[in-house]
Design a protein around this motif. Structure first.
Motif, PDB file in Angstrom:
ATOM      1  N   GLY A  81      45.813  32.248  43.167  1.00  0.00           N
ATOM      2  CA  GLY A  81      44.989  32.112  41.970  1.00  0.00           C
ATOM      3  C   GLY A  81      45.046  30.734  41.349  1.00  0.00           C
ATOM      4  O   GLY A  81      44.266  30.432  40.445  1.00  0.00           O
ATOM      5  N   VAL A  91      50.916  36.919  33.302  1.00  0.00           N
ATOM      6  CA  VAL A  91      50.146  37.958  33.998  1.00  0.00           C
ATOM      7  C   VAL A  91      51.081  38.818  34.846  1.00  0.00           C
ATOM      8  O   VAL A  91      50.943  40.049  34.905  1.00  0.00           O
ATOM      9  N   ASN A 215      37.695  32.102  36.792  1.00  0.00           N
ATOM     10  CA  ASN A 215      38.571  32.787  37.743  1.00  0.00           C
ATOM     11  C   ASN A 215      38.178  34.245  37.958  1.00  0.00           C
ATOM     12  O   ASN A 215      38.999  35.084  38.298  1.00  0.00           O
ATOM     13  N   SER A 216      36.888  34.552  37.757  1.00  0.00           N
ATOM     14  CA  SER A 216      36.457  35.938  37.831  1.00  0.00           C
ATOM     15  C   SER A 216      36.661  36.533  39.220  1.00  0.00           C
ATOM     16  O   SER A 216      37.126  37.674  39.346  1.00  0.00           O
ATOM     17  N   LEU A 219      40.431  37.089  39.704  1.00  0.00           N
ATOM     18  CA  LEU A 219      40.937  38.127  38.812  1.00  0.00           C
ATOM     19  C   LEU A 219      40.508  39.515  39.277  1.00  0.00           C
ATOM     20  O   LEU A 219      41.294  40.460  39.245  1.00  0.00           O
ATOM     21  N   MET A 278      43.060  36.158  29.580  1.00  0.00           N
ATOM     22  CA  MET A 278      43.099  36.316  31.032  1.00  0.00           C
ATOM     23  C   MET A 278      43.923  37.540  31.413  1.00  0.00           C
ATOM     24  O   MET A 278      43.511  38.345  32.271  1.00  0.00           O
ATOM     25  N   ALA A 282      42.388  41.050  33.116  1.00  0.00           N
ATOM     26  CA  ALA A 282      42.862  41.549  34.405  1.00  0.00           C
ATOM     27  C   ALA A 282      43.429  42.964  34.280  1.00  0.00           C
ATOM     28  O   ALA A 282      43.058  43.861  35.046  1.00  0.00           O
TER      29      ALA A 282
END
Length: 308
Positions: A81, A91, A215-216, A219, A278, A282
């Motif tokens: 990522g 995350v 970052n779709s 994610l 973010m 997610a």
């Protein structure tokens, strides 16, 4: 399609179609409190008849599992990522911890299908809230200095969800017959309250899905891959520990879920520089819907297949 889960889909549809569904924030918080107390009470009542000396060994294995999960998530976030250390650690902490709502959905589906499971799983839910927070912060900061007495008091000992679930479990266990007078509210209404909670979660998840930008692709991929990795690891642990079909399923689902209540609060306090949006996108926008619609039914079926 279970009727309780259908309310989650309804919430997503309402949000994506732009329907203005009013859901007061205080009501959402109340439903969250109800679910945590109800899960703790149900666990405490069941634990009265099923506690044994092996529970300490099982608990240690579950804690070790909670320490391992963020260590699996972190390199995926860091190297695939391309997230910086702080955000990767934040995350990873979400995915090492658990979702009480996902657990509640799994329990509702197991009970609706008359699939039994070990009584001490609410204790495991509590135990899995804590290790990932510690590991995530160490990964983000690259140091153990942040894990001091003040942090442990504020984020672990005084954590709302941990206190409520542990306290309710103890009340259910030691309360004896007096707990039965609470059953009409906390036990009989559990599915109805869960349906309302999932309606709200559907609204929030739909909002997060609509907000996917940076970052779709990663994610979305991570939000679906990591639950499967954690779930398969949980399945293996459940088999190793000799759980029933329902227990194997719940262990898998705990491994597959991601926190969006306890961990975000801890990260906001200890890692204010991390991108909270973010992590929530997610865990709540991708992983929670994935688990409710696909992950939970899959791991319940897998648990039955293994034991059959």
């Amino acid at each position: 399609m279970d009727a309780v889960v259908a309310f989650f889909i309804l919430g997503i549809v309402c949000q994506l179609l732009g329907a203005k569904v009013s859901f007061p924030e205080n009501v959402y918080k109340t439903l969250s409190l109800f679910l945590m107390i109800a899960i703790g009470l149900k666990g405490g009542l069941a634990l009265q008849q099923h506690i044994d000396s092996d529970l300490i060994t099982l608990s240690l294995a579950v804690v070790a599992f909670g320490l391992l999960l963020p260590l699996i998530a972190y390199p995926l976030l860091r190297y695939f990522g391309q997230l910086d250390r702080i955000n990767a650690g934040a995350v990873a902490a979400h995915y090492g911890s658990v979702s009480v709502a996902t657990y509640a959905v799994a329990v509702a589906l197991l009970e609706a299908n008359n699939i039994s499971y070990e009584a001490y799983f609410p204790l495991f839910v509590v135990l899995l809230e804590m290790p990932a927070i510690l590991v995530g912060l160490v990964l983000a900061k690259g140091s153990l200095k942040l894990i001091n007495a003040d942090f442990i008091k504020k984020e672990l000992v005084a954590n709302q969800s941990i206190l409520l679930m542990v306290g309710s479990l103890l009340i259910g266990y030691f309360g004896g017959q007096s707990v039965e007078k609470l059953s009409p509210f906390f036990i009989d209404l559990f599915s109805g309250v869960l349906a309302l909670f999932l309606l709200k979660m559907g609204l929030v998840a739909g909002e997060q899905l609509a907000a996917l930008k940076k970052n779709s692709l990663f994610l979305v991929s991570f939000g679906m891959l990591m639950p499967m990795v954690g779930g398969i690891c949980g399945t293996g642990l459940g088999v190793l520990l000799g759980f029933s079909a329902g227990g194997i399923s719940l262990m898998a689902i705990l491994g597959a879920s991601a926190s969006y209540i306890a961990v975000p609060a801890a990260m906001k306090q200890s890692l204010p520089e991390a991108n909270a949006g973010m992590s929530i996108t997610a865990s709540l926008g991708i992983t929670f819907p994935f688990n409710v619609l696909l992950g939970v039914p899959f791991f319940i079926a897998l648990g039955q297949y293994i034991v059959a």
